[in-house]
Each structure stands twice: as structure tokens, then as C-alpha cells.
Write an enzyme that holds these catalytic residues in place. Structure first.
Site, short mmCIF file in Angstrom:
data_model
loop_
_atom_site.label_atom_id
_atom_site.label_comp_id
_atom_site.label_asym_id
_atom_site.label_seq_id
_atom_site.Cartn_x
_atom_site.Cartn_y
_atom_site.Cartn_z
N GLU A 35 8.51 16.42 15.79
CA GLU A 35 9.10 16.19 14.47
C GLU A 35 8.47 17.14 13.46
O GLU A 35 7.25 17.12 13.27
CB GLU A 35 8.87 14.73 14.04
CG GLU A 35 9.58 14.39 12.76
CD GLU A 35 9.44 12.92 12.38
OE1 GLU A 35 8.35 12.35 12.55
OE2 GLU A 35 10.44 12.34 11.90
N CYS B 8 13.41 10.72 7.99
CA CYS B 8 13.08 10.35 9.37
C CYS B 8 14.26 10.54 10.31
O CYS B 8 14.08 10.74 11.50
CB CYS B 8 12.55 8.93 9.41
SG CYS B 8 13.59 7.78 8.52
N GLU C 86 8.94 1.38 11.39
CA GLU C 86 10.05 2.33 11.24
C GLU C 86 9.40 3.71 11.28
O GLU C 86 8.72 4.10 10.34
CB GLU C 86 10.77 2.04 9.93
CG GLU C 86 12.22 2.43 9.96
CD GLU C 86 12.41 3.86 9.57
OE1 GLU C 86 12.34 4.74 10.46
OE2 GLU C 86 12.62 4.11 8.38
N LYS D 76 0.88 -1.18 0.00
CA LYS D 76 0.00 0.00 0.00
C LYS D 76 0.91 1.22 0.00
O LYS D 76 1.43 1.63 1.03
CB LYS D 76 -0.88 -0.04 1.26
CG LYS D 76 -2.24 0.63 1.12
CD LYS D 76 -2.20 2.11 0.84
CE LYS D 76 -1.97 2.94 2.08
NZ LYS D 76 -1.69 4.36 1.73
#
Ligand code: ADP
Ligand code: MG
Length: 488
Positions: free
Chosen positions: A386, A289, A255, A179
Site C-alpha cells: 500500500e 484506504c 478498518e 485518540k
């Protein structure tokens, strides 16, 4: 000229199909906000069809399961050959969909290719063991593919993460339903087409475009999916783990995000520390990330460092990511663009000193200037959350103990870095920083031979490295009755 979009449907059982609902959704070019294409919008019914194809392809008598592991590796390498053949096309299409700079995406895709080759090479090195079991038995272990895997992808490195997950699952002998992120379905569909050209058996690799709460959630809660590997936000990572628990206890690899500290000691070589710090936060417009989003600089060199960091940020040439001369492109979409500008406003309001950038560039597309804040403190929002954008936050520290505590004082633990010329300092920090990767006098270096993943809420499990396949294997112990005494 913009690369042509050739595939927009769902790829299930080696066939291109429309969504059962007939729905489509647009995918946008972040350079100017225009629609690249409309792609089929998969939902639960389409996920069901894809999982059912993947389940059939995983049957013990299927061509895929009967194939030797070495042949599987060969097939994966053939697939990777086709990716290399179409490197330029894939690379331009990636930019069209997510705005990744020409130079960045080429680096990403080359890395994706070398890691795919490395992982494929592990396919026929899966080994069990003979055990020294108690009792009158002969005992050994088998490592076997876990089953149908759902692979849910982010938009910030579509090809790289597609290959990292898909190739690992396939090398282990699993079948997959992918996906892609709703922002970036296009390259995943080309990769599906290349898997068909490489002659993977039907159902081994399926791609269902669609949104997270619909298609993604259906995959995460599907009872016939044995494992989910997900890269994305912490928030959704937690939803995926819940869905796994509530359905069938899927194996889960996550992750997730980060708020990675990069520490510059007073003995650091600033000629390398400044450019690496900039690269660590501005690469891919901050949409990585492992971004170095908390930059701790020693008080003794603080002013000098800040001055150089601002100079450095100002040299980045903002422009169309298709242009090889550009250093800095747009954010992926309007949502992220607004979110990042919102964080910049918060930074200003909470008292951080804005030294350069901070504004939108032009009035089309999602460009934001490389931004540098000094005098950032640990309690400010921009130092805690973040941002996923080109915002360098520079904090000050005086003592080694203090900075180590502050660096680790976060719910995240993906990456960390330190610049120092002292071996002792480097070794001590590498030991005590709570992160899945620590960089010393470098930043963002990745290699397929080394594992990657997060401590704390940055993730669960590891990808890449020599044990990459383990996350897609189950271990079985076999006992065979073997009377100790034989004959007389
Ligand atoms: P971001 O907020 O940066 O887009 P997300 O974590 O929301 O990151 O998205 C990463 C991937 O997870 C995308 O493919 C997205 O469609 C998918 N996703 C989002 N919500 C869910 C959900 N509830 N269940 C499964 N997948 C989801
Ligand atoms: Mg989200």
C-alpha cells in the site's frame, strides 16, 4: 486567511485540561511545513483520567444511561446541527491540518453529516427478540451498550471517521475516549467543543491527543475499555488486537489498509473508466484506504487506456488545498511524503515505465506530482504494498480467469472495482472478488445505508449500514420461569 486554532488541550469530563506531563507537540501544515499549533500531548495518565470519566458516565444511574434512546438521538442531532453551523470553519481547519483539498473535504464532511444523521436515527431502533426457548420459561433478548469505547483515528479523513465512530458508539449508548491521529488533532478538538455546546453529560465524549505507541497503546490495553474501534494500518491493527487479547478481550473493530484492484474490461466505456480510475487513485492525493492502486487493463485496450490515463493525470491542477481551483494538494506529512517518493523510486528501479509525474513539486510542503506507471507487474513492490500516495500502477491482462486470480492474490480485501458493459461479467466479478466493497462502473461511491469493512487483512467487522450499532452492543438472553400449567 488561515482559520484560527481555538482548542489545543485535552478534553476530559467536559473540561479542557493540559497533559499531566505538561508536554505538547506540534501539528504541521502540509502545504508549507509550518507549525499550525502546539497541542497537549496525552499519555497513559491522561488516558487513565479519560477512561475513568467515561466509566463514571457509563454508570447505570448516570444521566447518559438514564436518558431515553430517542433523547440520545435528539442530542446527537443537536451536535450535528452545530457541526453544520460551523461547516466552513471545520472544513478549513481540516485542510490546515491534513492538506485535504477544499472540494474533497466538503464532500467528506457532507457525507459525515448525512451518515451521522442516519446512524442517530438507529438509536431508538435497537430491538431484542422473544425466543421460542425450550422449557417452562419465557425468554427474550436485550441488546445493551458494550461500555467504554476507545476510538483510535487515522489522519486521512479526520472529521469523517471521528463522526462515523463516535456517533455510532453514542447512538448505541456507549461512552467514548477518542485518540485522534497525531498528525490531525485540531478538528477532533473542535468537535469536542461542539459536543460540550450541545450539552452531552460530562465524561460521555473525551478526546485525548497524543501518539500511537503511548496514548493509543494505553487505550488499547486499558482494562476498563470494553471495545476498540480502530482505523489505520494493518501493522497497528494487529498490535491492537494483541493488546486487546493481552488485557481484557476487548471487542475490536478494525478498518485497515488495502491494495484494491480495479479491472477495466475490453468492453468498458473508456470515457467513464478513465476518469473514475484517476479519481480512484488521485482523490485525496491517494490517501484513501480504498484507493484503486492496482489497475488491471485488458490487453486489447491497454495502449489506448494508458495514453488517456496519462492525459488525465496531466490535467490535475496542483496547488494550495485551500484554493477551490486546486485538484491536487500535498501529502499529509514529511514521513508519508518520503515514503511515497521511495515507492516511486522502487517502481522505476524494478522496471515499471514512468509516464508522467514521479517528482516533488516546488520546495516547500509535501507536494508530489500525480504519477502514472505502465507495464507494472504483480511481483513489483508498487503492485504489492500500500503506497497511500498519488501513484497509479497500470497492469495488463488477457483473460478473465487470469485477472480474477491476480486481483484476489493479495493479503488485503477492502475494495475492488470493474468497468464492463456486460451484465454477466459484472455479476460474476461482484461475486468472486474478495473485497468488502465492489464497485461496478463507478468507484469510491459510499453511502451510510450500506455497510463498510474489509475481507482478509483489511479489517474485522463492519461500520455503517443498518446494523452499524451491533458492533457496540452486547446481546443478553433472559429466561423467566413460567410454569406451563396455570390454574386448573
Ligand atoms: P499511519 O501509519 O498511516 O499513520 P497508523 O496505523 O500508524 O497509520 O496510525 C493510525 C492511528 O493509530 C493513529 O491514531 C496512531 O496514533 C495510532 N497508533 C499507532 N500506533 C499505535 C499503537 N501501538 N497502539 C495504538 N494506537 C496506535
Ligand atoms: Mg504508522
Amino acid at each position: 486567511m488561515a482559520p484560527q486554532v481555538k482548542y489545543t488541550k485535552l478534553f476530559i469530563d467536559n473540561k479542557w485540561v493540559d497533559a499531566k506531563s505538561g508536554k505538547t507537540f506540534p501539528t504541521i501544515n502540509p502545504h508549507d511545513g509550518s507549525v499550525n499549533a502546539k497541542v497537549a500531548e496525552g499519555d497513559k495518565a491522561d488516558i487513565d483520567a479519560a477512561v475513568s470519566a467515561a466509566k463514571k458516565a457509563f454508570h447505570r444511574n448516570s444521566p447518559w444511561r438514564l436518558m431515553n434512546a430517542s433523547e440520545r438521538a435528539k442530542l446527537i442531532n443537536k451536535f450535528v446541527d452545530l457541526i453544520e453551523r460551523d461547516f466552513d470553519y471545520l472544513s478549513e481547519l481540516e485542510t490546515l491540518d491534513n492538506g485535504t483539498l477544499c472540494r474533497t473535504r466538503q464532500m467528506f464532511i457532507s457525507m459525515a453529516i448525512s451518515s451521522a444523521r442516519y446512524i442517530a436515527s438507529l438509536a431508538d431502533k435497537v430491538e431484542g427478540a422473544t425466543t421460542s426457548a425450550d422449557g417452562e420459561v419465557f425468554s427474550y433478548t436485550l441488546k445493551q451498550p458494550v461500555g467504554v469505547c476507545g476510538l483510535i483515528l487515522p489522519w486521512n479523513g479526520p472529521i469523517f471517521i471521528f463522526l462515523a465512530k463516535v456517533v455510532t458508539a453514542l447512538a448505541a449508548g456507549c461512552t467514548v475516549v477518542v485518540k485522534p491521529a497525531e498528525q490531525t488533532p485540531l478538528t477532533a478538538l473542535v468537535l469536542a467543543a461542539l459536543s460540550l455546546e450541545a450539552s452531552f453529560p460530562p465524561g460521555v465524549l473525551n478526546v485525548v491527543n497524543g501518539f500511537g505507541p503511548t496514548a493509543g497503546a494505553a487505550l488499547a490495553s486499558h482494562p476498563d475499555v470494553a471495545k476498540i474501534s480502530f482505523t489505520g494500518s494493518v501493522e497497528v491493527g494487529k498490535l491492537i488486537q494483541q493488546a486487546s487479547g493481552a488485557s481484557n478481550l476487548k471487542r475490536v473493530t478494525l478498518e485497515l489498509g488495502g491494495k484494491s484492484p480495479l479491472i477495466i474490461m475490453d468492453d468498458a466505456n473508456l470515457d467513464i473508466a478513465v476518469p473514475y480510475a484517476a479519481h480512484g487513485i488521485f482523490a485525496n492525493q491517494g490517501q484513501v484506504c480504498v484507493a484503486a492502486s492496482r489497475l488491471y487493463v485488458h490487453a486489447k485496450i491497454y495502449d489506448k487506456f494508458v495514453e488517456k490515463a496519462v492525459e488525465m493525470a496531466k490535467t490535475l491542477k496542483i496547488g494550495n488545498p485551500m484554493d477551490p481551483e486546486s485538484h491536487h494538494g500535498p501529502q499529509v506529512d514529511e514521513d508519508m511524503f518520503k515514503k511515497v517518493l521511495g515507492y516511486i523510486e522502487k517502481g522505476k528501479k524494478e522496471g515499471a515505465r514512468l509516464l508522467t509525474g514521479g517528482k516533488r513539486v516546488g520546495n516547500t510542503g509535501y507536494y508530489i506530482e500525480p504519477t502514472v506507471f505502465a507495464d507494472v507487474t504483480d511481483n513489483m513492490t508498487i503492485a504489492k504494498e500500500e503506497i497511500f500516495g498519488p501513484v497509479q500502477s497500470i497492469l495488463k491482462f488477457d483473460s478473465v480467469d487470469d485477472v480474477l486470480e491476480r486481483a484476489n492474490n493479495t493479503t488485503y480485501g477492502l475494495a475492488a472495482g470493474i468497468f464492463t458493459t456486460s451484465l454477466d461479467t459484472a455479476l460474476q466479478f461482484s461475486k468472486h472478488l474478495e473485497a468488502g466493497v465492489v464497485w461496478v462502473n463507478t468507484y469510491l461511491h459510499m453511502s451510510p445505508q450500506a455497510p463498510f469493512g474489509g475481507f482478509k487483512q483489511s479489517g474485522l467487522g463492519r461500520e455503517m449500514g443498518p446494523k452499524a450499532l451491533e458492533a457496540y452492543l452486547e446481546e443478553k438472553s433472559v429466561y423467566i420461569n413460567l410454569p406451563k400449567k396455570f390454574g386448573n
